[in-house]
Scaffold this active site. Structure first.
Site, PDB file in Angstrom:
ATOM      1  CG  HIS A 166       0.208   6.498   5.753  1.00 29.54           C
ATOM      2  ND1 HIS A 166       1.358   7.004   6.309  1.00 29.54           N
ATOM      3  CD2 HIS A 166       0.477   5.201   5.475  1.00 29.54           C
ATOM      4  CE1 HIS A 166       2.288   6.046   6.360  1.00 29.54           C
ATOM      5  NE2 HIS A 166       1.770   4.941   5.866  1.00 29.54           N
ATOM      6  CG  HIS A 189      -0.437   0.705   7.011  1.00 32.88           C
ATOM      7  ND1 HIS A 189       0.587   0.143   7.736  1.00 32.88           N
ATOM      8  CD2 HIS A 189       0.139   1.698   6.275  1.00 32.88           C
ATOM      9  CE1 HIS A 189       1.717   0.785   7.460  1.00 32.88           C
ATOM     10  NE2 HIS A 189       1.478   1.724   6.563  1.00 32.88           N
ATOM     11  CD  GLU A 190      -1.012   2.306   2.746  1.00 33.78           C
ATOM     12  OE1 GLU A 190      -0.599   3.479   2.731  1.00 33.78           O
ATOM     13  OE2 GLU A 190      -0.270   1.332   2.991  1.00 33.78           O
ATOM     14  N   GLY A 235       0.830  -1.191   0.000  1.00 35.65           N
ATOM     15  CA  GLY A 235       0.000   0.000   0.000  1.00 35.65           C
ATOM     16  C   GLY A 235       0.867   1.244   0.000  1.00 35.65           C
ATOM     17  CB  CYS A 285       5.238   1.738   7.136  1.00 30.65           C
ATOM     18  SG  CYS A 285       4.778   3.293   6.349  1.00 30.65           S
ATOM     19  CG  LEU A 286       6.453   0.788   0.984  1.00 25.31           C
ATOM     20  CD1 LEU A 286       5.794   1.128  -0.343  1.00 25.31           C
ATOM     21  CD2 LEU A 286       7.587  -0.212   0.777  1.00 25.31           C
ATOM     22  CD  GLN A 318       3.330   5.610   2.759  1.00 27.35           C
ATOM     23  OE1 GLN A 318       2.309   5.107   2.321  1.00 27.35           O
ATOM     24  NE2 GLN A 318       4.322   4.894   3.235  1.00 27.35           N
TER      25      GLN A 318
HETATM   26 ZN   LIG Z   1       2.635   3.100   5.671  1.00 27.36          ZN
END
Ligand SMILES: [Zn+2]
Length: 175
Positions: free
Chosen positions: A143, A139-140, A46, A97-98, A51
């Site tokens: 953000h 999760h997304e 995701g 998480c990226l 991000q």
């Molecule tokens: Zn993340």
């Protein structure tokens, strides 16, 4: 399409609240295309607007499933102005998480979510998801409100000793 730079730990943009998307134009389509491509290139499940440096309420997630012929399908799902309508169940597992490479936090998430969102053209849709996909959506969605795994995690995998990892029972230890 283009791969964008993924914002990393320490950048204040990750703590900011995103604004609703109001224009459903070519620029939004380009952003979502780029986010999908960037997520795939980074082996992520995701990726959310902040991000890639955009404070817009949108994210992409990777839905992986088997079709009727048992072929693995990777589908990129896009959510614009999402709202979580319903949740149920609870599961605590490690997730990454990226934007925080090398950090995997034990996080409790619903096992099921029902979400409402707009697509890139502004059409509203509803989607029900379970397990990994439900987790990725939650999760997304976090953000978009400046919330990350650093806020949620009960413990980080990297902070545990091998002995602790052996004895770990996430759902009992961290409920
Ligand atoms: Zn993340």
């Amino acid at each position: 399409m283009a791969i964008r730079t993924i914002v990393q730990d320490g950048d204040p943009i990750l703590k900011k609240k995103c604004r609703p998307v109001t224009e459903f134009n070519e620029k939004l389509g380009q952003l979502l295309d780029d986010m999908g491509e960037t997520m795939i290139a980074a082996n992520g499940l995701g990726l959310a607007g902040p991000q890639v440096g955009m404070l817009k309420r949108c994210f992409v997630v990777l839905d992986q499933y088997l079709d009727e012929d048992d072929n693995e399908v990777d589908e990129i799902l896009e959510f614009v102005n999402p709202e979580i309508l319903e949740t149920s169940g609870k599961l605590t597992i490690f997730e990454g998480c990226l934007s925080f490479p090398g950090r995997n936090g034990a996080i409790s998430r619903p096992q099921y979510v029902k979400v409402r969102a707009q697509d890139r053209y502004g059409e509203w849709f509803e989607l029900e998801a379970e397990d990994i996909l439900a987790r990725a959506i939650c999760h997304e969605n976090d953000h978009l409100d400046g919330v990350t795994i650093m806020d949620h995690a009960k413990v980080f995998y990297e902070d545990l000793t091998p002995e602790q990892i052996k004895r770990l029972n996430l759902d009992e230890d961290y409920e």
